[in-house]
Design an enzyme around this catalytic site. Structure first.
Site: not given
Ligand code: ADE
Length: 375
Positions: A57, A140, A158
């Site tokens: 993340e 987040y 996000d």
């Molecule tokens: N963007 C933010 N977190 C994500 C995730 N776990 N998988 C794909 N895109 C992302």
């Protein structure tokens, strides 16, 4: 488009708040089912290791999914658990992050790993509040780790989610405002299904990444929520989300030097505080120096060039500043004999493997390593 909040909607007894709740609630099932059928097979999915999820993340906040894959694999190979992250030497850590940018984020990860070792006996904490209390973890990331790893029904909002929700609710509020994000968080939290928190949250993110895409037309024909999307109903999905223009970036001119002899290239460590703190860089000065001034500068630091080559200009964009760079490659007689004490001498292999050098310099470090276009 919608204003916001408590007003009663024309022609119905419901308030906007109640209508928003209905729209989000009706999205839960189709979104969760859509995600289960359509999710991409990504290395950080289909497992619930909080450390792995956290690493992915933080990386995903910096760059694209495709680019994250190789960073993620290398990071976990070198630092397979919280203890390894807590104990790794800072320079090695920054090297693993080289190219991702926002280096304070990985420094904070190390602080958080040390907190986990000290306060939680090395076990990744499993409540939202404890996760949120770790260094560098905001709403987040805490929501993402808590829901993906532990199934805790907390929101993970996000940029993808802000876009999806502002379209679903046809909200023309500025999603760059903290208050708007907070309200979206509250509204999402009120509908997260406790038995499918992870799939619902990841579904919102995935829908934003694959279907409800930014910049251009969203793929409403493929969207499981098209039937209840208020933006689609009024045809304004292309104008949403509303994002206030970011402040203009400051422009900084710099002249970058590749000082080399037959063996090595000179680099230096940046100060411990400020932009790109503690990383290494090619020597550089403010302003654009012409050839004569560049030679005068190199003499002033004890280096007399025997050959000078002007390099192509390059630009690097940070969040608040842009570097507009020009460069010179200068062949000098013997670096170590002549040079000031602030320099470090690195050969091509060390530039590649040992010293963390920010991507901002990549146009020139590629040349310094012998991979780029030059003499
Ligand atoms: N963007 C933010 N977190 C994500 C995730 N776990 N998988 C794909 N895109 C992302």
């Amino acid at each position: 488009m919608s204003g916001r909040g408590k007003g009663v909607l024309a022609g119905s007894g419901a308030t906007e708040g109640e209508r928003d709740h209905e729209v989000l609630l009706s999205a839960v099932r189709p979104l969760t089912e859509w995600y289960r059928k359509n999710k991409r097979d990504l290395p950080w999915r289909n497992q619930a290791d909080a450390y792995h999820i956290w690493v992915s993340e933080i990386m995903l906040q910096q760059t694209r999914v495709e680019a994250v894959k190789s960073y993620y694999a290398r990071f976990l190979k070198e630092l397979p658990n919280v203890k390894a992250l807590a104990e790794v030497d800072e320079e090695q850590l920054l090297k693993l992050w080289e190219g991702l940018g926002y280096y304070n984020r990985v420094r904070n990860m190390q602080k958080a790993a040390r907190q986990i070792m000290d306060v939680h006996h090395g076990e990744f904490p499993c409540t939202y509040e404890e996760i949120r209390a770790l260094a560098g973890i905001g709403n987040y990331t805490a929501g993402a780790v808590a829901s993906f790893a532990f199934g805790i029904p907390k929101p993970a909002v996000d940029g993808n989610v802000l876009r999806v929700v502002s379209r679903l609710l046809c909200s023309e509020e500025d999603v760059m405002k903290a208050g708007v994000r907070k309200r979206f968080e509250r509204e999402i939290e009120a509908v997260i299904p406790s038995e499918a928190a992870s799939d619902f949250n990841q579904g919102l993110i995935e829908l934003g990444a694959l279907v409800c895409v930014p910049n251009g037309a969203p793929k409403c024909g493929e969207c499981p929520l098209a039937g209840t999307c208020l933006a689609r109903e009024t045809g304004c999905q292309g104008q949403l989300p509303v994002k206030k223009k970011a402040k203009e970036r400051r422009i900084e001119k710099r002249t970058v030097f590749i000082f080399r002899d037959g063996r090595a290239v000179a680099i230096k460590k940046r100060p411990a505080k400020g932009l790109l703190a503690g990383l290494y860089e090619l020597p550089n000065v403010f302003g654009h120096l012409d050839g004569e001034a560049a030679i005068a500068y190199s003499k002033s630091i004890g280096l007399t060039p025997v050959r000078v080559k002007e390099l192509e200009a390059a630009k690097h964009v940070f969040s608040h500043v842009e570097w507009h760079m020009i460069g010179y490659e200068m062949l000098v007689d013997e670096l170590e004999k002549n040079c000031s004490d602030w320099m470090v001498f690195a050969d091509g292999g060390e530039l590649e493997d040992k010293y963390p050098i920010p991507t901002a310099f990549s146009a020139y470090t590629d040349i310094a390593k012998g991979n780029g276009r030059s003499s």
